[in-house]
Design a protein around this motif. Structure first.
Motif, PDB file in Angstrom:
ATOM      1  N   VAL A   1     -40.340 -25.420 -25.780  1.00  0.00           N
ATOM      2  CA  VAL A   1     -40.726 -25.816 -24.427  1.00  0.00           C
ATOM      3  C   VAL A   1     -40.465 -24.668 -23.444  1.00  0.00           C
ATOM      4  CG1 VAL A   1     -40.206 -27.384 -22.525  1.00  0.00           C
ATOM      5  CG2 VAL A   1     -40.392 -28.272 -24.853  1.00  0.00           C
TER       6      VAL A   1
ATOM      7  N   THR B   1     -47.160 -21.666 -27.732  1.00  0.00           N
ATOM      8  CA  THR B   1     -47.731 -22.736 -26.910  1.00  0.00           C
ATOM      9  C   THR B   1     -48.492 -23.741 -27.766  1.00  0.00           C
ATOM     10  OG1 THR B   1     -47.977 -21.117 -25.124  1.00  0.00           O
ATOM     11  CG2 THR B   1     -49.117 -23.213 -24.866  1.00  0.00           C
TER      12      THR B   1
ATOM     13  N   VAL C   1     -36.937 -27.686 -30.355  1.00  0.00           N
ATOM     14  CA  VAL C   1     -37.912 -28.231 -29.406  1.00  0.00           C
ATOM     15  C   VAL C   1     -37.677 -27.642 -28.019  1.00  0.00           C
ATOM     16  CG1 VAL C   1     -38.789 -30.341 -28.340  1.00  0.00           C
ATOM     17  CG2 VAL C   1     -38.114 -30.347 -30.745  1.00  0.00           C
ATOM     18  N   TYR C   2     -36.409 -27.550 -27.628  1.00  0.00           N
ATOM     19  CA  TYR C   2     -36.075 -26.950 -26.339  1.00  0.00           C
ATOM     20  C   TYR C   2     -36.551 -25.500 -26.282  1.00  0.00           C
ATOM     21  CZ  TYR C   2     -33.136 -24.855 -22.710  1.00  0.00           C
ATOM     22  OH  TYR C   2     -32.685 -24.153 -21.616  1.00  0.00           O
TER      23      TYR C   2
ATOM     24  N   LEU D   1     -46.071 -26.158 -29.197  1.00  0.00           N
ATOM     25  CA  LEU D   1     -45.680 -27.170 -28.212  1.00  0.00           C
ATOM     26  C   LEU D   1     -46.727 -28.279 -28.132  1.00  0.00           C
ATOM     27  CD1 LEU D   1     -43.944 -28.284 -25.892  1.00  0.00           C
ATOM     28  CD2 LEU D   1     -45.187 -26.743 -24.351  1.00  0.00           C
TER      29      LEU D   1
ATOM     30  N   LEU E   1     -47.043 -21.733 -17.930  1.00  0.00           N
ATOM     31  CA  LEU E   1     -47.353 -22.767 -18.918  1.00  0.00           C
ATOM     32  C   LEU E   1     -48.828 -23.130 -18.892  1.00  0.00           C
ATOM     33  CD1 LEU E   1     -46.506 -24.884 -21.018  1.00  0.00           C
ATOM     34  CD2 LEU E   1     -45.949 -26.421 -19.124  1.00  0.00           C
TER      35      LEU E   1
ATOM     36  N   ILE F   1     -46.690 -32.878 -29.197  1.00  0.00           N
ATOM     37  CA  ILE F   1     -46.927 -33.970 -28.241  1.00  0.00           C
ATOM     38  C   ILE F   1     -47.457 -35.239 -28.908  1.00  0.00           C
ATOM     39  CG2 ILE F   1     -48.302 -34.645 -26.235  1.00  0.00           C
ATOM     40  CD1 ILE F   1     -48.039 -31.773 -25.227  1.00  0.00           C
TER      41      ILE F   1
ATOM     42  N   THR G   1     -43.590 -21.440 -21.541  1.00  0.00           N
ATOM     43  CA  THR G   1     -43.838 -21.193 -20.115  1.00  0.00           C
ATOM     44  C   THR G   1     -43.834 -19.706 -19.769  1.00  0.00           C
ATOM     45  OG1 THR G   1     -41.475 -21.282 -19.549  1.00  0.00           O
ATOM     46  CG2 THR G   1     -42.688 -23.368 -19.584  1.00  0.00           C
TER      47      THR G   1
END
Length: 320
Positions: free
Chosen positions: A69, A289, A65-66, A292, A93, A296, A73
């Motif tokens: 993220v 992206t 996950v890190y 990501l 991002l 959510i 960006t």
């Protein structure tokens, strides 16, 4: 004559009892003995080992996950030219999110709505059917009950990929492949949810409560909806979350059933973008992206539903 001489014969014994050191039970009640300590009997090495294992498991789940993220960006050049675990030279991002939402004629929001439809409707209906069936198995005695339990356990052991192709042939024969129904109908069945609901209903719903409801004239459906469901809230939330995540991350079933890109869920759509990275490198960034953004809704769902787990864990606590 002193006042001690006039004291009753039992007063000395009473005073001695008051001055007697507290026993283990009293120490436990006051919390100043080993029995009142939560760490009693727990070795420091065991605590360190368990903490280390939990930390490793947490890293295993959090590092991807890190990575997503951080790399969401970056530009495409920074994605390959910089470390994957730190930011690039520019922070893009918002530009990347705009590109994801507008790429291919804005198909990504359509994929997101499809995933919400499949996961939302499928998980809610599957949870209701699982809880109702599990409650019936736990609270009613009927012929063939053990056979049903065996079939449920067999369903838990069968992976979803094993039934995807037979389901395709079945749905193709009735003409509902490449439709929403081809993904929704299999999502309504959750053997694991049914098994969990039956175990929880057997422990959490007292037979006395149901008998009291019957004496008051409540029907069987009323007993289930008005008396049993409130007691089953932790199980309902657990089944709902597991089923939602399973449908959201399902890849094999939509791959077999769907041919129209407009019906794709996010998982299949992102894989479609990833397949184009060999000739269009910018799709690497779109895929990253998009991954990501796909995480959510799951994070929001877990944060919203966790309070029901905390409430379920404290239902059996002692109230002062």
């Amino acid at each position: 004559m002193s006042s001690t001489d006039n004291a009753p014969a039992g007063s000395t014994t009473t005073t001695a009892r008051r001055n007697k050191p507290l026993g283990n039970a009293a120490k436990a009640a006051r919390g100043d003995g080993r029995l009142g300590n939560r760490n009693a009997g727990r070795k420091p090495t065991t605590t360190i080992l368990v903490t280390a294992i939990l930390a490793i498991v947490a890293l295993y789940f959090l590092v991807p996950v890190y990575w997503v993220v951080i790399n969401a960006t970056k530009s495409t050049e920074d994605l390959f030219g910089t470390s994957g675990f730190w930011f690039g030279e520019s922070f893009q991002l918002w530009e990347n999110i705009k590109a994801v939402l507008s790429s291919n004629g804005g198909i990504f929001p359509r994929w997101g709505l499809n995933s919400l439809l499949y996961s939302g409707v499928g998980s809610v209906l599957a949870t209701y059917f699982s809880v109702a069936a599990g409650y019936a198995l736990a609270k009613y005695r009927f012929r063939g009950r053990k056979l049903v339990y065996g079939l449920v356990l067999g369903g838990v052991l069968v992976p979803g990929t094993a039934v995807a192709l037979p389901l395709f042939f079945l749905f193709s024969s009735i003409g509902i492949t490449n439709t929403y129904w081809a993904v929704l109908i299999p999502s309504l069945v959750s053997p694991f949810g049914l098994f969990l609901a039956s175990i929880y209903a057997g422990a959490a719903v007292p037979d006395e409560l149901l008998e009291a409801g019957r004496i008051d004239g409540v029907g069987e459906l009323g007993l289930f909806h008005r008396l049993a469901l409130p007691q089953l809230t932790p199980a309902i939330v657990t089944i709902l979350l597991f089923q939602f995540v399973a449908i959201w991350n399902n890849y094999m079933l939509p791959l077999v059933m769907l041919a129209d890109e407009k019906l794709y869920p996010i998982t299949l759509g992102l894989d479609n973008w990833r397949a184009q990275t060999d000739r269009l490198p910018e799709f690497y960034q779109l895929t990253t992206t998009g991954a990501l953004l796909s995480v959510i809704p799951l994070a929001i769902l877990i944060l919203v539903l966790q309070r029901f787990w905390r409430g379920g864990l404290t239902e059996g606590s002692i109230k002062g």
